[in-house]
Design a protein around this motif. Structure first.
Motif, PDB file in Angstrom:
ATOM      1  N   ALA A   1      45.287  73.046 -63.134  1.00 31.49           N
ATOM      2  CA  ALA A   1      46.559  73.207 -63.837  1.00 31.49           C
ATOM      3  C   ALA A   1      46.874  71.915 -64.579  1.00 31.49           C
ATOM      4  CB  ALA A   1      47.677  73.531 -62.841  1.00 31.49           C
ATOM      5  N   PRO A   2      47.629  71.995 -65.683  1.00 30.09           N
ATOM      6  CA  PRO A   2      47.945  70.788 -66.457  1.00 30.09           C
ATOM      7  C   PRO A   2      48.581  69.677 -65.632  1.00 30.09           C
ATOM      8  CG  PRO A   2      48.527  72.731 -67.711  1.00 30.09           C
ATOM      9  CD  PRO A   2      48.140  73.211 -66.343  1.00 30.09           C
ATOM     10  N   SER A   3      49.492  70.011 -64.735  1.00 28.88           N
ATOM     11  CA  SER A   3      50.176  68.976 -63.957  1.00 28.88           C
ATOM     12  C   SER A   3      49.259  68.303 -62.960  1.00 28.88           C
ATOM     13  CB  SER A   3      51.368  69.593 -63.208  1.00 28.88           C
ATOM     14  OG  SER A   3      50.921  70.566 -62.280  1.00 28.88           O
ATOM     15  N   ASN A   4      48.068  68.866 -62.764  1.00 29.39           N
ATOM     16  CA  ASN A   4      47.109  68.304 -61.815  1.00 29.39           C
ATOM     17  C   ASN A   4      45.889  67.733 -62.524  1.00 29.39           C
ATOM     18  OD1 ASN A   4      46.740  67.936 -58.947  1.00 29.39           O
ATOM     19  ND2 ASN A   4      45.000  69.326 -59.065  1.00 29.39           N
ATOM     20  N   ALA A   5      46.012  67.519 -63.847  1.00 31.98           N
ATOM     21  CA  ALA A   5      44.852  67.125 -64.643  1.00 31.98           C
ATOM     22  C   ALA A   5      45.143  65.886 -65.480  1.00 31.98           C
ATOM     23  CB  ALA A   5      44.427  68.275 -65.549  1.00 31.98           C
ATOM     24  N   VAL A   6      44.067  65.165 -65.790  1.00 26.27           N
ATOM     25  CA  VAL A   6      44.105  64.014 -66.689  1.00 26.27           C
ATOM     26  C   VAL A   6      43.043  64.240 -67.761  1.00 26.27           C
ATOM     27  CG1 VAL A   6      43.913  61.509 -66.904  1.00 26.27           C
ATOM     28  CG2 VAL A   6      44.709  62.518 -64.744  1.00 26.27           C
ATOM     29  N   LEU A   7      43.451  64.111 -69.028  1.00 25.23           N
ATOM     30  CA  LEU A   7      42.519  64.258 -70.142  1.00 25.23           C
ATOM     31  C   LEU A   7      42.419  62.912 -70.850  1.00 25.23           C
ATOM     32  CD1 LEU A   7      40.805  66.148 -72.000  1.00 25.23           C
ATOM     33  CD2 LEU A   7      42.896  66.511 -73.339  1.00 25.23           C
ATOM     34  N   ALA A   8      41.231  62.349 -70.865  1.00 25.80           N
ATOM     35  CA  ALA A   8      41.007  61.059 -71.528  1.00 25.80           C
ATOM     36  C   ALA A   8      40.108  61.260 -72.741  1.00 25.80           C
ATOM     37  CB  ALA A   8      40.383  60.065 -70.557  1.00 25.80           C
ATOM     38  N   VAL A   9      40.515  60.678 -73.882  1.00 28.44           N
ATOM     39  CA  VAL A   9      39.745  60.756 -75.114  1.00 28.44           C
ATOM     40  C   VAL A   9      39.533  59.332 -75.611  1.00 28.44           C
ATOM     41  CG1 VAL A   9      39.643  61.635 -77.478  1.00 28.44           C
ATOM     42  CG2 VAL A   9      40.749  62.998 -75.682  1.00 28.44           C
ATOM     43  N   VAL A  10      38.278  58.944 -75.769  1.00 29.67           N
ATOM     44  CA  VAL A  10      37.940  57.576 -76.172  1.00 29.67           C
ATOM     45  C   VAL A  10      36.922  57.634 -77.307  1.00 29.67           C
ATOM     46  CG1 VAL A  10      36.985  55.351 -75.449  1.00 29.67           C
ATOM     47  CG2 VAL A  10      38.354  56.695 -73.834  1.00 29.67           C
TER      48      VAL A  10
ATOM     49  N   LEU B   1      39.295  55.561 -67.188  1.00 27.25           N
ATOM     50  CA  LEU B   1      40.701  55.869 -67.436  1.00 27.25           C
ATOM     51  C   LEU B   1      41.130  57.139 -66.706  1.00 27.25           C
ATOM     52  CD1 LEU B   1      40.782  55.030 -71.240  1.00 27.25           C
ATOM     53  CD2 LEU B   1      41.999  53.777 -69.441  1.00 27.25           C
ATOM     54  N   ALA B   2      40.330  58.195 -66.825  1.00 27.87           N
ATOM     55  CA  ALA B   2      40.702  59.462 -66.190  1.00 27.87           C
ATOM     56  C   ALA B   2      40.567  59.387 -64.673  1.00 27.87           C
ATOM     57  CB  ALA B   2      39.834  60.588 -66.739  1.00 27.87           C
ATOM     58  N   TYR B   3      39.477  58.779 -64.202  1.00 28.30           N
ATOM     59  CA  TYR B   3      39.229  58.714 -62.765  1.00 28.30           C
ATOM     60  C   TYR B   3      40.323  57.910 -62.061  1.00 28.30           C
ATOM     61  CZ  TYR B   3      36.852  57.708 -58.336  1.00 28.30           C
ATOM     62  OH  TYR B   3      36.536  57.590 -57.001  1.00 28.30           O
ATOM     63  N   PHE B   4      40.638  56.724 -62.574  1.00 26.17           N
ATOM     64  CA  PHE B   4      41.635  55.890 -61.897  1.00 26.17           C
ATOM     65  C   PHE B   4      43.033  56.499 -61.988  1.00 26.17           C
ATOM     66  CE2 PHE B   4      38.361  52.852 -61.316  1.00 26.17           C
ATOM     67  CZ  PHE B   4      38.793  52.014 -60.301  1.00 26.17           C
ATOM     68  N   GLU B   5      43.339  57.171 -63.080  1.00 25.18           N
ATOM     69  CA  GLU B   5      44.609  57.894 -63.123  1.00 25.18           C
ATOM     70  C   GLU B   5      44.583  59.031 -62.103  1.00 25.18           C
ATOM     71  OE1 GLU B   5      48.448  59.228 -64.230  1.00 25.18           O
ATOM     72  OE2 GLU B   5      47.407  57.304 -64.436  1.00 25.18           O
ATOM     73  N   GLY B   6      43.435  59.663 -61.948  1.00 24.56           N
ATOM     74  CA  GLY B   6      43.309  60.770 -60.995  1.00 24.56           C
ATOM     75  C   GLY B   6      43.511  60.353 -59.554  1.00 24.56           C
ATOM     76  N   ILE B   7      43.194  59.092 -59.228  1.00 24.38           N
ATOM     77  CA  ILE B   7      43.400  58.623 -57.845  1.00 24.38           C
ATOM     78  C   ILE B   7      44.658  57.748 -57.728  1.00 24.38           C
ATOM     79  CG2 ILE B   7      40.955  58.779 -57.275  1.00 24.38           C
ATOM     80  CD1 ILE B   7      40.786  55.725 -57.545  1.00 24.38           C
ATOM     81  N   GLY B   8      45.476  57.760 -58.778  1.00 31.84           N
ATOM     82  CA  GLY B   8      46.754  57.047 -58.711  1.00 31.84           C
ATOM     83  C   GLY B   8      46.636  55.543 -58.793  1.00 31.84           C
ATOM     84  N   ALA B   9      45.564  55.039 -59.428  1.00 30.00           N
ATOM     85  CA  ALA B   9      45.328  53.593 -59.417  1.00 30.00           C
ATOM     86  C   ALA B   9      45.068  53.024 -60.808  1.00 30.00           C
ATOM     87  CB  ALA B   9      44.152  53.273 -58.494  1.00 30.00           C
ATOM     88  N   LEU B  10      45.585  53.677 -61.860  1.00 28.45           N
ATOM     89  CA  LEU B  10      45.301  53.181 -63.206  1.00 28.45           C
ATOM     90  C   LEU B  10      45.919  51.807 -63.448  1.00 28.45           C
ATOM     91  CD1 LEU B  10      43.882  53.736 -65.834  1.00 28.45           C
ATOM     92  CD2 LEU B  10      45.907  54.975 -66.643  1.00 28.45           C
ATOM     93  N   ASN B  11      47.109  51.571 -62.932  1.00 27.17           N
ATOM     94  CA  ASN B  11      47.709  50.238 -63.088  1.00 27.17           C
ATOM     95  C   ASN B  11      46.857  49.174 -62.402  1.00 27.17           C
ATOM     96  OD1 ASN B  11      49.905  50.952 -64.671  1.00 27.17           O
ATOM     97  ND2 ASN B  11      51.195  51.436 -62.896  1.00 27.17           N
TER      98      ASN B  11
END
Length: 819
Positions: free
Chosen positions: A204-213, A392-402
């Motif tokens: 679902a969108p709220s459970n997804a991260v889309l990264a474009v580089v 970018l997508a992986y670290f956002e997915g595990i809540g650690a992008l910062n």
């Protein structure tokens, strides 16, 4: 990706000088439906990489469906509404691109890299993957074969099997203990409905991260993403598993036999998550221990050979270390092998000795050098647009992008003191899990396969029950004067004997157990159980123990470190049991129950105890001392504190004793009563209330004992005070009293059925009342109690003492706090 770039260069697409990919320049936006979009422009090459990460992985597999998240990933490369057949993958190839995907414990990831002109195609593919997969049952059956084939490749690797076994032991509850790919039986059990349910829940969108580089315009990308993804319903984010993993308090071990000609070992230590404040310092520690491997899971080699000059260098020729970024605390793994005749203990000691040295001896120069090695490894993490999109997508997915954005600054702040602190915290040998795999011995015979279907029993006619009830209770007096109760019971081929006497007694250990301050303070019960056919031997054991029984010298027990035991010790002090009497002990009463003939049982008891005289003491008068609140503290951290309440009550000779039983039931009992309903059902402050009315003929004590979370102790104490006040201000209603009477009368029937329980119940009642009342006598006594009688005793019931046993602060060491 690297092959694609090489091809582009070969056709003459020269690259201008360009600074390294800077992930911190990425933009982050969210669509109205919750989809997180991350875009990083980089115009060095005319390529684009797209990654979609779903925040669901192996840890989200439902029970009995291990490997489902990975299975869904396979199905997501088959067909969708707009990409039939295998065109979800073949369409990428057709434009000169590449694609891949993987499932791991936290996330499921899909990524493609292609010429920038194909961005629209890649977005349409990912949109169809998110919301338009066609899950054909025949495809599910076919894919099971592919998954099992992949799984068997891992099963051929002994190190992989040992890894799974170690993780299953290192985590007792958390789903990180599960094998992501599953096992053959679980994969074969997956159905089309299972796949559809997982897909609909987690994709679902709220459970997804889309990264474009890549060579894109961020504004144009955002418009396209809104076009292709904006209409999907938001869905629900996948929550983290409950924080239910118990703290590891000692070393754990796993031992396997496998297809290896050496001894394989894996030693796992707890490790911080990528969201932890300890993450940067732990990266430095990992380098000092073995080797720096970066933090790109897609480049993970499942173990990096240690440097010769690292702490573990030279322990074995093939020793490796392994640490990856995760959403929740995971493991740091040390792996390698030994010859079959080498000492396992020597290896374990060598590894721990070298890691323990990092707890006390790390110089700042060593940290500075390690930091440079870690920074170098991080540079290799992001070499392509595909690498950047992944991170970018992986670290956002595990809540650690910062954490990823700020990792260089956080590494710069790490000191030698920080490294030694995390080494002490995480590399304690009491927290390690050690796994060994040795060469296979003789083949194991296969265990019988379990029957998969639960077959109901065939109908059959039952046998008629004996229409006769158990014989009535027999009350006699032995020749020496000791009163005896004999209950014949056909329920069980067992028997029980209990002898109760005033005073604190000791008796030799053996077949007879000794219960002090039972059934009331100042009494001792000797008990023996066995088969009814051995009743004569049981009586002989009881008589022998009695002959050697003596009064125990007064001795206060050492304060217990267990909160509930300490609470009982405080109660015992407050109840002030009388000192032992002078002379020889004398039994007050004997009870026996079992599958025997009552007259034969009585004759056996009389022969053994006929010369024993009965006790004449029936309890000392109650102390006039008032009770005051008590607070004691156990310094050691404990999971539970204890709270209690105690009030002086009348003995069994008092007509008020039944009124006290009724009022105590209304105040609290087990999971109910006024206090239980408020504290357990409404507020969740505790689980259970142990309410007791312990009494002899002259004295009684009503008490409550509760185990409570240390952080909820004050709240429960306040509630207890409120409920005591409310009991006095709002006396029990007639309906509450009627219920309590029904309960007391009903328990007269149902509370004791086993022979041990029967004998204990008779002893308890005789000590309390000097006689055994039948149900009719009890009912008459209850019927005589009025609401006014209850109200009259409330001032005494509610003016007792509150006892609190506090504990040291629960240790948070190694227990990471979620943001």
């Amino acid at each position: 990706m690297r092959a694609l770039l090489a091809a582009l260069l070969l056709v003459g697409l020269a690259a201008p000088a360009q600074a390294a990919l800077d992930l911190s320049k990425a933009s982050i936006t969210r669509l109205d439906n919750g989809l997180t979009l991350i875009v990083l422009e980089d115009h060095a090459f005319p390529v684009v990489s797209v990654q979609t990460t779903y925040k669901a992985g192996g840890k989200n597999d439902p029970r009995g469906r291990m490997g489902l998240a990975h299975f869904v990933e396979h199905m997501a490369f088959r067909q969708s509404k707009n990409f039939p057949g295998v065109s979800l993958a073949s369409s990428v190839y057709a434009v000169g691109g590449e694609w891949h995907g993987y499932t791991w414990i936290d996330t499921t990831n899909y990524f493609e890299t292609a010429p920038k002109s194909s961005l629209d195609l890649l977005l349409r593919i990912e949109a169809d993957r998110m919301g338009r997969l066609e899950l054909d049952p025949e495809d599910v059956k076919a894919e099971a074969g592919a998954v099992i084939s992949e799984m068997r490749g891992y099963e051929n690797d002994p190190s992989s099997l040992l890894y799974d076994a170690v993780l299953a032991s290192a985590f007792a509850v958390h789903p990180y203990r599960l094998n992501t790919i599953g096992y053959e039986a679980s994969v074969k059990s997956i159905t089309r409905d299972d796949v559809a349910a997982f897909y609909e829940t987690h994709y679902a969108p709220s459970n997804a991260v889309l990264a474009v580089v890549g060579d894109v315009d961020a504004v144009a990308v955002a418009r396209s993403v809104e076009k292709y993804f904006g209409a999907f319903p938001e869905g629900e984010p996948t929550p983290l598993p409950p924080a239910s993993e118990p703290a590891q308090t000692g070393e754990r071990r796993v031992r396997l036999e496998g297809a290896t000609d050496r001894q394989l070992f894996k030693i796992a230590y707890p490790a911080p998550s990528a969201r932890s404040e300890d993450f940067a310092a732990f990266l430095i520690l990992v380098d000092l221990a073995g080797a720096s491997s970066g933090i790109n899971f897609d480049q993970n080699a499942w173990g990096d050979p240690v440097r010769a000059d690292s702490a573990l260098g030279g322990v074995t020729p093939d020793i490796t270390t392994f640490f990856i970024p995760t959403a929740e605390p995971y493991v740091f793994m040390v792996s390698g092998s030994l010859g079959v005749r080498s000492s396992e203990k020597a290896l374990e000691d060598a590894v721990q000795r070298r890691l323990s040295a990092l707890q006390t001896h790390v110089t700042q120069d060593a940290v500075d050098a390690a930091r440079q090695r870690v920074l170098k490894a991080l540079a290799f993490d992001v070499q392509t647009t595909g690498d950047a999109a992944h991170q970018l997508a992986y670290f956002e997915g595990i809540g650690a992008l910062n954490q990823l954005f700020n990792i260089k600054a956080r590494l710069a702040a790490v000191t030698a003191k920080d490294v030694m602190r995390v080494a002490r915290l995480y590399l304690d040998p009491r927290r390690r899990t050690i796994g060994w795999m040795t060469p296979k011995g003789a083949p194991l015979a296969a265990l019988p396969k379990p029957r998969r279907a639960l077959k109901p029993s065939e109908p059959r006619a039952g046998a008629a029950a004996d229409p006769e009830p158990a014989p009535p209770l027999t009350m006699r007096t032995l020749d020496g004067g000791v009163p005896v109760a004999i209950q014949a019971s056909p329920l069980s081929p067992t028997a029980a004997i209990e002898i109760v006497a005033p005073g604190a007694l000791t008796a030799p250990a053996g077949a007879v157990s000794v219960r002090k301050d039972d059934p009331a303070p100042g009494y001792t019960t000797l008990a023996v159980t066995g088969l009814a056919r051995d009743f004569d031997a049981m009586v002989a054991d009881a008589a022998a123990a009695w002959k050697k029984a003596s009064f125990a010298a007064p001795q206060a027990p050492a304060p217990s470190e267990d909160p509930q035991t300490r609470l009982r010790q405080i109660f015992d002090r407050m109840m002030n049991a009388p000192s032992p009497a002078a002379g020889a002990p004398a039994p007050l009463f004997i009870a026996a129950a079992g599958d025997f003939d009552p007259e034969n049982a009585l004759a056996t008891l009389d022969a053994a105890f006929s010369s024993v005289s009965p006790a004449t003491e029936v309890g000392a008068a109650a102390s006039e001392d008032s009770l005051g609140d008590v607070v004691e503290t156990i310094a050691a951290p404990k999971a539970q504190a204890a709270l209690g309440y105690i009030a002086k009550a009348p003995g069994g000779d008092s007509a008020d004793s039944l009124a006290w039983r009724i009022a105590l039931y209304i105040l609290a009992h087990d999971y109910g009563g006024r206090l239980g309903e408020e504290a357990i059902s409404k507020r969740g402050l505790l689980y259970y209330i142990d309410a007791e009315y312990r009494l002899d003929r002259k004295r009684g004590w009503a008490s409550l004992a509760m185990g409570v979370d240390p952080n909820k102790l004050d709240a429960l104490r306040s509630l207890l005070k409120e409920q005591l006040k409310d009991m006095a201000d709002h006396p029990p209603s007639n309906s509450e009293i009627a219920e309590a009477k029904r309960w007391i009368l009903g328990r007269k029937i149902s509370a004791a059925q086993s022979n041990e329980d029967l004998a204990e119940a008779y002893v308890r009642e005789f000590v309390a009342h000097g006689a055994l009342r039948d149900r009719a006598a009890l009912k008459a006594g209850l019927d005589a109690i009025t609401r006014d009688d209850i109200i009259a005793i409330l001032p005494e019931l509610t003016s007792g003492a509150i006892v609190a046993v506090k504990v040291g602060g629960a240790s948070a060491e190694g227990q990471e706090q979620r943001p």
